[in-house]
Structure formats: structure tokens, C-alpha cells
Design a protein around this motif. Structure first.
Motif, PDB file in Angstrom:
ATOM      1  N   ALA A   1       0.832  -1.201   0.000  1.00 37.88           N
ATOM      2  CA  ALA A   1       0.000   0.000   0.000  1.00 37.88           C
ATOM      3  C   ALA A   1       0.867   1.252   0.000  1.00 37.88           C
ATOM      4  O   ALA A   1       0.584   2.227  -0.712  1.00 37.88           O
ATOM      5  CB  ALA A   1      -0.931  -0.014   1.218  1.00 37.88           C
ATOM      6  N   ARG A   2       1.942   1.238   0.782  1.00 39.52           N
ATOM      7  CA  ARG A   2       2.839   2.396   0.879  1.00 39.52           C
ATOM      8  C   ARG A   2       3.558   2.647  -0.439  1.00 39.52           C
ATOM      9  O   ARG A   2       3.637   3.790  -0.918  1.00 39.52           O
ATOM     10  CB  ARG A   2       3.857   2.139   1.996  1.00 39.52           C
ATOM     11  N   SER A   3       4.077   1.591  -1.061  1.00 41.59           N
ATOM     12  CA  SER A   3       4.837   1.768  -2.293  1.00 41.59           C
ATOM     13  C   SER A   3       3.927   2.167  -3.459  1.00 41.59           C
ATOM     14  O   SER A   3       4.322   2.986  -4.298  1.00 41.59           O
ATOM     15  CB  SER A   3       5.614   0.494  -2.641  1.00 41.59           C
ATOM     16  N   ILE A   4       2.710   1.614  -3.518  1.00 41.33           N
ATOM     17  CA  ILE A   4       1.781   1.990  -4.589  1.00 41.33           C
ATOM     18  C   ILE A   4       1.401   3.465  -4.469  1.00 41.33           C
ATOM     19  O   ILE A   4       1.340   4.190  -5.465  1.00 41.33           O
ATOM     20  CB  ILE A   4       0.536   1.083  -4.561  1.00 41.33           C
ATOM     21  N   GLU A   5       1.139   3.910  -3.238  1.00 40.70           N
ATOM     22  CA  GLU A   5       0.876   5.342  -3.025  1.00 40.70           C
ATOM     23  C   GLU A   5       2.062   6.175  -3.507  1.00 40.70           C
ATOM     24  O   GLU A   5       1.888   7.195  -4.182  1.00 40.70           O
ATOM     25  CB  GLU A   5       0.624   5.608  -1.547  1.00 40.70           C
TER      26      GLU A   5
ATOM     27  N   LEU B   1      10.327  12.471   1.705  1.00 39.51           N
ATOM     28  CA  LEU B   1       9.543  12.187   2.905  1.00 39.51           C
ATOM     29  C   LEU B   1       8.921  10.798   2.885  1.00 39.51           C
ATOM     30  O   LEU B   1       8.821  10.138   3.925  1.00 39.51           O
ATOM     31  CB  LEU B   1       8.430  13.234   3.054  1.00 39.51           C
ATOM     32  N   ARG B   2       8.495  10.344   1.717  1.00 42.33           N
ATOM     33  CA  ARG B   2       7.718   9.109   1.634  1.00 42.33           C
ATOM     34  C   ARG B   2       8.499   7.945   1.021  1.00 42.33           C
ATOM     35  O   ARG B   2       7.902   6.955   0.609  1.00 42.33           O
ATOM     36  CB  ARG B   2       6.447   9.361   0.807  1.00 42.33           C
ATOM     37  N   TRP B   3       9.813   8.060   0.959  1.00 43.37           N
ATOM     38  CA  TRP B   3      10.637   6.984   0.407  1.00 43.37           C
ATOM     39  C   TRP B   3      10.352   5.694   1.174  1.00 43.37           C
ATOM     40  O   TRP B   3      10.565   5.635   2.387  1.00 43.37           O
ATOM     41  CB  TRP B   3      12.113   7.351   0.526  1.00 43.37           C
ATOM     42  N   PRO B   4       9.871   4.636   0.509  1.00 40.12           N
ATOM     43  CA  PRO B   4       9.562   3.386   1.213  1.00 40.12           C
ATOM     44  C   PRO B   4      10.787   2.795   1.903  1.00 40.12           C
ATOM     45  O   PRO B   4      11.908   2.869   1.384  1.00 40.12           O
ATOM     46  CB  PRO B   4       9.072   2.466   0.085  1.00 40.12           C
ATOM     47  N   ASP B   5      10.572   2.235   3.067  1.00 41.29           N
ATOM     48  CA  ASP B   5      11.664   1.673   3.855  1.00 41.29           C
ATOM     49  C   ASP B   5      12.383   0.563   3.094  1.00 41.29           C
ATOM     50  O   ASP B   5      11.760  -0.301   2.471  1.00 41.29           O
ATOM     51  CB  ASP B   5      11.132   1.113   5.177  1.00 41.29           C
TER      52      ASP B   5
ATOM     53  N   LEU C   1      12.589   1.584  -7.183  1.00 37.60           N
ATOM     54  CA  LEU C   1      11.536   2.606  -7.150  1.00 37.60           C
ATOM     55  C   LEU C   1      11.366   3.323  -8.490  1.00 37.60           C
ATOM     56  O   LEU C   1      10.244   3.677  -8.869  1.00 37.60           O
ATOM     57  CB  LEU C   1      11.831   3.631  -6.056  1.00 37.60           C
ATOM     58  N   ALA C   2      12.464   3.556  -9.206  1.00 39.55           N
ATOM     59  CA  ALA C   2      12.387   4.309 -10.466  1.00 39.55           C
ATOM     60  C   ALA C   2      11.447   3.643 -11.488  1.00 39.55           C
ATOM     61  O   ALA C   2      10.571   4.315 -12.041  1.00 39.55           O
ATOM     62  CB  ALA C   2      13.778   4.504 -11.053  1.00 39.55           C
ATOM     63  N   PRO C   3      11.591   2.334 -11.770  1.00 41.49           N
ATOM     64  CA  PRO C   3      10.659   1.729 -12.739  1.00 41.49           C
ATOM     65  C   PRO C   3       9.223   1.706 -12.241  1.00 41.49           C
ATOM     66  O   PRO C   3       8.284   1.854 -13.032  1.00 41.49           O
ATOM     67  CB  PRO C   3      11.201   0.307 -12.930  1.00 41.49           C
ATOM     68  N   GLY C   4       9.019   1.535 -10.932  1.00 48.08           N
ATOM     69  CA  GLY C   4       7.669   1.560 -10.396  1.00 48.08           C
ATOM     70  C   GLY C   4       6.995   2.898 -10.633  1.00 48.08           C
ATOM     71  O   GLY C   4       5.810   2.965 -10.999  1.00 48.08           O
ATOM     72  N   MET C   5       7.731   3.990 -10.452  1.00 44.25           N
ATOM     73  CA  MET C   5       7.183   5.320 -10.678  1.00 44.25           C
ATOM     74  C   MET C   5       6.874   5.539 -12.152  1.00 44.25           C
ATOM     75  O   MET C   5       5.840   6.116 -12.501  1.00 44.25           O
ATOM     76  CB  MET C   5       8.168   6.388 -10.191  1.00 44.25           C
ATOM     77  N   LEU C   6       7.750   5.076 -13.043  1.00 44.02           N
ATOM     78  CA  LEU C   6       7.525   5.286 -14.471  1.00 44.02           C
ATOM     79  C   LEU C   6       6.358   4.445 -14.991  1.00 44.02           C
ATOM     80  O   LEU C   6       5.611   4.902 -15.872  1.00 44.02           O
ATOM     81  CB  LEU C   6       8.801   4.963 -15.253  1.00 44.02           C
ATOM     82  N   VAL C   7       6.193   3.245 -14.473  1.00 46.57           N
ATOM     83  CA  VAL C   7       5.020   2.437 -14.849  1.00 46.57           C
ATOM     84  C   VAL C   7       3.742   3.171 -14.441  1.00 46.57           C
ATOM     85  O   VAL C   7       2.775   3.255 -15.215  1.00 46.57           O
ATOM     86  CB  VAL C   7       5.081   1.044 -14.192  1.00 46.57           C
ATOM     87  N   ALA C   8       3.727   3.717 -13.225  1.00 42.23           N
ATOM     88  CA  ALA C   8       2.558   4.471 -12.765  1.00 42.23           C
ATOM     89  C   ALA C   8       2.331   5.704 -13.630  1.00 42.23           C
ATOM     90  O   ALA C   8       1.186   6.045 -13.956  1.00 42.23           O
ATOM     91  CB  ALA C   8       2.741   4.871 -11.297  1.00 42.23           C
ATOM     92  N   ALA C   9       3.404   6.373 -14.034  1.00 42.38           N
ATOM     93  CA  ALA C   9       3.279   7.565 -14.877  1.00 42.38           C
ATOM     94  C   ALA C   9       2.688   7.209 -16.240  1.00 42.38           C
ATOM     95  O   ALA C   9       1.823   7.930 -16.763  1.00 42.38           O
ATOM     96  CB  ALA C   9       4.642   8.230 -15.056  1.00 42.38           C
TER      97      ALA C   9
END
Length: 312
Positions: free
Chosen positions: A75-79, A183-187, A194-202
Motif C-alpha cells: 500500500a505504501r509503495s503503490i501510493e 519524505l515518503r521513500w519506502p523503507d 523505485l524508479a521503474p515503479g514510478m515510471l510504470v505508474a506515470a
């Protein structure tokens, strides 16, 4: 002997963020010019951005698989992916890419250096950064340089106030993204994950925007140039966002925000000499102030880290 080793280690820790700053900034400057060229050959800003981001996401997913650093799913990483993708990638780049045909690649490359002041103020308010005079002076110098260029642009007779304001919204979103991602960087999550996850969401957000609006992501498939340009931009985006996350982790939000300043130093000459744009009024003064700002903020970061290390 231990003191000498500690000094060498400290110096080496700053080599990585500074190298990421210079390389990532260069890719940022190249990206703005590719966006203008894409419009010149018939690609819409949304289509060019969507397919380039999609290609970059695939590239970074392959890298993550090779490194065995799969994007975490929680949930945290998807947000994190969705919010960071909207603020830092989809919305910011769509505004900037849409404004480029109207205000020029050189101007957009220059105003991307505006986030430092907003990021620094936000970091101070949230107590993410200590106030340090050298860094503050560097941020002010970079802001003054951008201000000189923006004022000259607004005073030009052929300028479009609407598109200038649209372009200026991009740096605001980039500054918000700098703060949010820190602030919200997942633990325990790596930048490679994280970079590919953000680009997939974009890419998903841009595709959804296309489906819910009259703006299409269709591209011509009967010519190699548009497809080739998208492929080049995909690699540029992949490198740019990989370095962005690495710099985020090693250099902090304010140093990260100076990517735009370095991008201006690279992007403006490309726009002038390769794309035939007129040099922006006040270029020498504005660019000089921006360069001074980069130097002061980088040097101030090294000095501040030294002080913190001594206190510990």
C-alpha cells in the motif's frame, strides 16, 4: 591514520551525488530539446511523453530484474508510485512539453532551475534541512538568474503569457515532487526498484488521461524518425530518472533540485546552436548566476556534511 581514512571516505561520498547531478542534468537539457524536435516532426506532446515514459519503464524494469531488485508492491509503495508519478513525471513533464512549442526549448530548459528555492524553503519548513548561509546564497543566486531570464521573456512582444505561466507551473510540481519523494521513500527500497515503479505508474496515468480526454497517444507507424526519436527519448528518460533516484538517496532534495540548473547549461546551447532558437535575453547574466548557485549549493552541502560529521 583513521582521520585520513575518514576524510577520504567523506570526499568519496560526495563524488557520487555530484556525478549524478552533472549527468542527470545533462540528460534533462537534452530531453527538453528532443521534446521540441518531436513537435517539429508531427508528434503531439502527450503521445511523445507517453511512449517515451513507457519505453523508459520497460528499460528500468529489465535493469531491476537483472539486479534482482523488483519494485516493491505494498500500500505504501503503490501510493508512492502514483503520487510521485503524477507530480514529478506525468503532470510536470506534460505541462513543460506542451509549453515548449510556444515558449521555446531554451526557455523551458532555463526555468527548470526554479525548483531550488521552493525545495529549499519546503525542506526548511519541514526541518529536513538545516539553514546554512552558503547554500541559501546559492539557491538565491540560481533563482535570481532564472528570474532575469523570465522577466526578459515576459517583456518580449511575441511572448504568450498563458504558455509562460503553464511552463512555470512545471517547476512548482517538480519542487513538490522533490520533497514528497524524500519524505515518503519506502523503507529499505533501492533507487533501482523505485524508479521503474514510478515510471510504470506515470505511463498508466498518461494512458488514462488519453482515454478520458480527446488527446490521443497515436503515433505514425509508417516512418522511422518518430519511432527512432521516441526510442532515444526512452533511453534518456531511463538514465534521467535512474540518476534522479540515486541523487535523491545520496544528495538530498535541494541538491536534487539543481538538476534543472545543470540542464539549463546543457539545454540552452543545444536549443540555440542545433535548433536555431534565438538566445534568450539576459542569457549571460542569468546563466552566470545559475552556475554560481550550483557551485555554492554543492560546496555548501559538502561543508555542512563535514560539520554534521564532526558533531557526531
Amino acid at each position: 591514520m583513521n582521520d585520513l581514512l575518514n576524510k577520504n571516505t567523506h570526499k568519496n561520498t560526495w563524488l557520487v551525488p555530484v556525478a549524478c547531478l552533472l549527468a542527470g542534468g545533462a540528460l534533462t537539457g537534452i530531453s527538453t530539446n528532443l521534446a521540441k524536435y518531436a513537435v517539429n516532426i508531427g508528434l503531439t506532446p502527450l503521445a511523445f511523453l507517453f511512449w517515451s515514459i513507457t519505453g523508459a519503464a520497460i528499460i528500468l524494469l529489465i535493469v531491476a530484474l537483472i539486479k534482482q531488485e523488483i519494485p516493491p508492491i505494498s500500500a505504501r509503495s503503490i501510493e508512492y508510485y502514483v503520487v510521485a508519478a503524477f507530480v514529478s513525471v506525468a503532470a510536470a513533464n506534460l505541462l513543460l512539453f506542451s509549453a515548449i512549442p510556444h515558449v521555446g526549448a531554451g526557455f523551458v530548459a532555463l526555468i527548470i532551475c526554479l525548483p531550488p528555492l521552493l525545495t529549499y524553503l519546503g525542506a526548511l519548513m519541514l526541518r529536513m534541512e538545516r539553514f546554512y548561509l552558503i547554500r541559501a546564497l546559492g539557491v538565491v543566486a540560481a533563482l535570481l538568474g532564472a528570474g532575469v531570464l523570465a522577466i526578459h521573456k515576459l517583456s518580449a512582444p511575441e511572448s504568450s503569457v498563458f504558455w509562460i505561466l503553464v511552463a512555470l507551473c512545471g517547476p512548482v510540481l517538480l519542487a513538490i515532487g522533490n520533497i514528497y519523494r524524500t519524505l515518503r521513500w519506502p523503507d529499505n527500497a533501492s533507487s533501482s526498484a523505485l524508479a521503474p515503479g514510478m515510471l510504470v505508474a506515470a505511463a498508466l496515468l498518461l494512458g488514462l488521461f488519453s482515454a478520458l480526454s480527446d488527446f490521443s497517444v497515436a503515433i505514425p507507424l509508417d516512418a522511422w524518425l518518430p519511432l527512432g526519436l521516441i526510442a532515444v527519448q526512452a533511453w534518456v528518460f531511463a538514465g534521467q530518472f535512474f540518476l534522479l533516484f540515486l541523487l535523491q538517496k545520496t544528495g538530498g532534495p535541494v541538491l536534487l533540485s539543481l538538476l534543472g540548473a545543470v540542464g539549463a547549461v546543457v539545454g540552452v546551447p543545444i536549443a540555440i546552436f542545433l535548433q536555431g532558437e534565438r538566445p534568450p535575453e539576459g542569457l549571460f547574466l542569468g546563466a552566470s548566476l545559475i552556475a554560481v548557485g550550483v557551485i555554492l549549493v554543492t560546496w555548501g552541502g559538502v561543508k555542512m556534511a563535514t560539520i554534521i560529521t564532526k558533531e557526531e
